[in-house]
Design a protein around this motif. Structure first.
Motif, PDB file in Angstrom:
ATOM      1  N   TYR A 108       6.530  -5.604 -12.061  1.00 46.95           N
ATOM      2  CA  TYR A 108       5.531  -6.086 -11.106  1.00 46.95           C
ATOM      3  C   TYR A 108       4.255  -5.308 -11.420  1.00 46.95           C
ATOM      4  N   GLU A 109       3.184  -6.006 -11.715  1.00 47.69           N
ATOM      5  CA  GLU A 109       1.919  -5.358 -12.051  1.00 47.69           C
ATOM      6  C   GLU A 109       0.940  -5.497 -10.888  1.00 47.69           C
ATOM      7  N   PHE A 110       0.491  -4.356 -10.354  1.00 51.95           N
ATOM      8  CA  PHE A 110      -0.454  -4.332  -9.236  1.00 51.95           C
ATOM      9  C   PHE A 110      -1.783  -3.738  -9.695  1.00 51.95           C
ATOM     10  N   ASP A 111      -2.868  -4.202  -9.099  1.00 53.78           N
ATOM     11  CA  ASP A 111      -4.156  -3.583  -9.325  1.00 53.78           C
ATOM     12  C   ASP A 111      -4.158  -2.233  -8.613  1.00 53.78           C
ATOM     13  N   ARG A 112      -4.488  -1.181  -9.348  1.00 53.35           N
ATOM     14  CA  ARG A 112      -4.399   0.174  -8.799  1.00 53.35           C
ATOM     15  C   ARG A 112      -5.349   0.380  -7.617  1.00 53.35           C
ATOM     16  N   ALA A 113      -6.579  -0.074  -7.745  1.00 56.20           N
ATOM     17  CA  ALA A 113      -7.566   0.120  -6.671  1.00 56.20           C
ATOM     18  C   ALA A 113      -7.143  -0.601  -5.404  1.00 56.20           C
ATOM     19  N   ASP A 114      -6.675  -1.850  -5.536  1.00 54.82           N
ATOM     20  CA  ASP A 114      -6.228  -2.618  -4.370  1.00 54.82           C
ATOM     21  C   ASP A 114      -5.067  -1.924  -3.678  1.00 54.82           C
ATOM     22  N   MET A 115      -4.110  -1.439  -4.482  1.00 54.07           N
ATOM     23  CA  MET A 115      -2.931  -0.814  -3.894  1.00 54.07           C
ATOM     24  C   MET A 115      -3.290   0.467  -3.149  1.00 54.07           C
ATOM     25  N   LEU A 116      -4.085   1.319  -3.774  1.00 57.99           N
ATOM     26  CA  LEU A 116      -4.416   2.595  -3.145  1.00 57.99           C
ATOM     27  C   LEU A 116      -5.249   2.392  -1.878  1.00 57.99           C
ATOM     28  N   THR A 117      -6.152   1.429  -1.907  1.00 59.69           N
ATOM     29  CA  THR A 117      -6.948   1.151  -0.716  1.00 59.69           C
ATOM     30  C   THR A 117      -6.061   0.786   0.461  1.00 59.69           C
ATOM     31  N   MET A 118      -5.056  -0.029   0.208  1.00 63.31           N
ATOM     32  CA  MET A 118      -4.148  -0.437   1.274  1.00 63.31           C
ATOM     33  C   MET A 118      -3.250   0.722   1.700  1.00 63.31           C
ATOM     34  N   LEU A 119      -2.662   1.425   0.738  1.00 63.01           N
ATOM     35  CA  LEU A 119      -1.714   2.486   1.054  1.00 63.01           C
ATOM     36  C   LEU A 119      -2.334   3.591   1.894  1.00 63.01           C
ATOM     37  N   LEU A 120      -3.548   3.990   1.558  1.00 64.67           N
ATOM     38  CA  LEU A 120      -4.176   5.100   2.259  1.00 64.67           C
ATOM     39  C   LEU A 120      -4.626   4.726   3.663  1.00 64.67           C
ATOM     40  N   GLY A 121      -4.461   3.469   4.021  1.00 63.92           N
ATOM     41  CA  GLY A 121      -4.767   3.025   5.374  1.00 63.92           C
ATOM     42  C   GLY A 121      -3.556   3.053   6.293  1.00 63.92           C
ATOM     43  N   PHE A 122      -2.375   3.443   5.753  1.00 66.66           N
ATOM     44  CA  PHE A 122      -1.147   3.479   6.535  1.00 66.66           C
ATOM     45  C   PHE A 122      -0.487   4.851   6.414  1.00 66.66           C
ATOM     46  N   GLN A 123       0.122   5.322   7.507  1.00 67.48           N
ATOM     47  CA  GLN A 123       0.878   6.567   7.437  1.00 67.48           C
ATOM     48  C   GLN A 123       1.978   6.473   6.388  1.00 67.48           C
ATOM     49  N   GLU A 124       2.701   5.339   6.406  1.00 64.56           N
ATOM     50  CA  GLU A 124       3.788   5.165   5.447  1.00 64.56           C
ATOM     51  C   GLU A 124       3.272   5.184   4.021  1.00 64.56           C
ATOM     52  N   GLY A 125       2.048   4.681   3.820  1.00 65.02           N
ATOM     53  CA  GLY A 125       1.468   4.638   2.491  1.00 65.02           C
ATOM     54  C   GLY A 125       1.336   6.024   1.877  1.00 65.02           C
ATOM     55  N   TRP A 126       0.891   6.979   2.680  1.00 63.63           N
ATOM     56  CA  TRP A 126       0.764   8.356   2.196  1.00 63.63           C
ATOM     57  C   TRP A 126       2.124   8.906   1.764  1.00 63.63           C
ATOM     58  N   LEU A 127       3.159   8.561   2.502  1.00 66.81           N
ATOM     59  CA  LEU A 127       4.489   9.086   2.190  1.00 66.81           C
ATOM     60  C   LEU A 127       5.087   8.420   0.953  1.00 66.81           C
ATOM     61  N   PHE A 128       4.807   7.145   0.761  1.00 70.96           N
ATOM     62  CA  PHE A 128       5.251   6.504  -0.479  1.00 70.96           C
ATOM     63  C   PHE A 128       4.609   7.196  -1.685  1.00 70.96           C
ATOM     64  N   LEU A 129       3.325   7.517  -1.566  1.00 74.77           N
ATOM     65  CA  LEU A 129       2.625   8.214  -2.647  1.00 74.77           C
ATOM     66  C   LEU A 129       3.201   9.610  -2.854  1.00 74.77           C
ATOM     67  N   TYR A 130       3.469  10.305  -1.763  1.00 76.46           N
ATOM     68  CA  TYR A 130       4.023  11.658  -1.852  1.00 76.46           C
ATOM     69  C   TYR A 130       5.394  11.629  -2.541  1.00 76.46           C
ATOM     70  N   ALA A 131       6.252  10.706  -2.115  1.00 71.32           N
ATOM     71  CA  ALA A 131       7.603  10.630  -2.667  1.00 71.32           C
ATOM     72  C   ALA A 131       7.559  10.332  -4.160  1.00 71.32           C
ATOM     73  N   ASN A 132       6.656   9.440  -4.568  1.00 73.73           N
ATOM     74  CA  ASN A 132       6.557   9.098  -5.988  1.00 73.73           C
ATOM     75  C   ASN A 132       6.034  10.275  -6.799  1.00 73.73           C
ATOM     76  N   ASN A 133       5.018  10.964  -6.281  1.00 78.57           N
ATOM     77  CA  ASN A 133       4.455  12.098  -7.009  1.00 78.57           C
ATOM     78  C   ASN A 133       5.458  13.249  -7.098  1.00 78.57           C
ATOM     79  N   HIS A 134       6.252  13.416  -6.032  1.00 79.25           N
ATOM     80  CA  HIS A 134       7.281  14.453  -6.029  1.00 79.25           C
ATOM     81  C   HIS A 134       8.300  14.189  -7.141  1.00 79.25           C
ATOM     82  N   LYS A 135       8.618  12.928  -7.357  1.00 78.93           N
ATOM     83  CA  LYS A 135       9.583  12.573  -8.400  1.00 78.93           C
ATOM     84  C   LYS A 135       9.038  12.943  -9.775  1.00 78.93           C
TER      85      LYS A 135
END
Length: 218
Positions: A108-135
């Motif tokens: 699945y290919e996502f536009d990076r800017a679109d995804m980050l803009t949406m994710l950083l607008g949600f509490q869950e979004g920050w945690l998805f980013l944290y979990a991925n970076n932790h991995k």
């Protein structure tokens, strides 16, 4: 930013431990919020990203195999249910790794800017980013520790990992797919090709190691 993530992590710690921020939940979260994407199959030898160069897309791997390189050293291999392109998501638009496709890979290919803009607008979004970076950090840490081990032990651990993830590991026998070349695996284990060959020959002679189709090419 770190305080925000720490606070959110404490609030959602139980969910994180239950795997509520894993690949499947992350992808479902994006699709539910209708983030545009393309489903693509990337050909063998395609470079998804080059380290320290800008990249525009994030890839969720459904099937296939890729290699992750840093400073010309192979850090690891990724297959299904892994995410590529979210390293250093907050401060850097450049890729942390050079990513190369080893086998045809469906994503699945996502536009990076679109995804980050949406994710950083949600509490869950920050945690998805944290979990991925932790991995990602965990992969680097484990590889660093392993490089301190003796050559034979180091190679055996890495071959078991490759067999478990991409080949077979049954009845004490390691079966390695033939698209993992000697050069590739020797680099991964931080060994010379000669040392790699000597060790592998010992294990193949005893029947403990099998390269699929017996065609492990240089």
């Amino acid at each position: 930013m770190e305080e925000k993530i720490k606070s959110l992590k404490e609030i959602h710690l139980e969910k994180m431990e239950q795997g509520k921020f894993d690949y499947d939940h992350f992808l479902k979260f994006l699709l539910t919020h209708r983030i545009p994407y393309k489903q693509r199959t990337l050909k063998r030898n395609t470079h998804i990203s080059i380290e320290n160069q800008p990249f525009k897309h994030i890839y969720f791997i459904e099937s296939g195999v890729i290699s992750c390189n840093r400073d010309k050293n192979i850090i690891g291999f990724l297959g299904e249910k892994n995410i590529v392109g979210l390293s250093n998501p907050y401060t850097n638009d450049n890729s942390f790794y050079t990513i190369k496709v080893l086998q045809p890979t469906t994503v699945y290919e996502f536009d990076r800017a679109d995804m980050l803009t949406m994710l950083l607008g949600f509490q869950e979004g920050w945690l998805f980013l944290y979990a991925n970076n932790h991995k990602k950090e965990e992969m680097l840490f484990n590889k660093t520790l392993l490089l301190q081990e003796a050559a034979e032990h180091r190679l055996l651990v890495l071959l078991k990992e490759v067999a478990r993830l991409f080949g077979e590991y049954r009845d004490g026998i390691l079966v390695i797919p033939n698209y993992f070349s000697k050069t590739l695996l020797a680099n991964y284990a931080n060994l010379s090709t000669k040392t790699f060959t000597i060790l592998c020959n010992e294990w193949t002679e005893t029947g403990e190691l099998v390269f699929d189709n017996e065609s492990l090419a240089l």
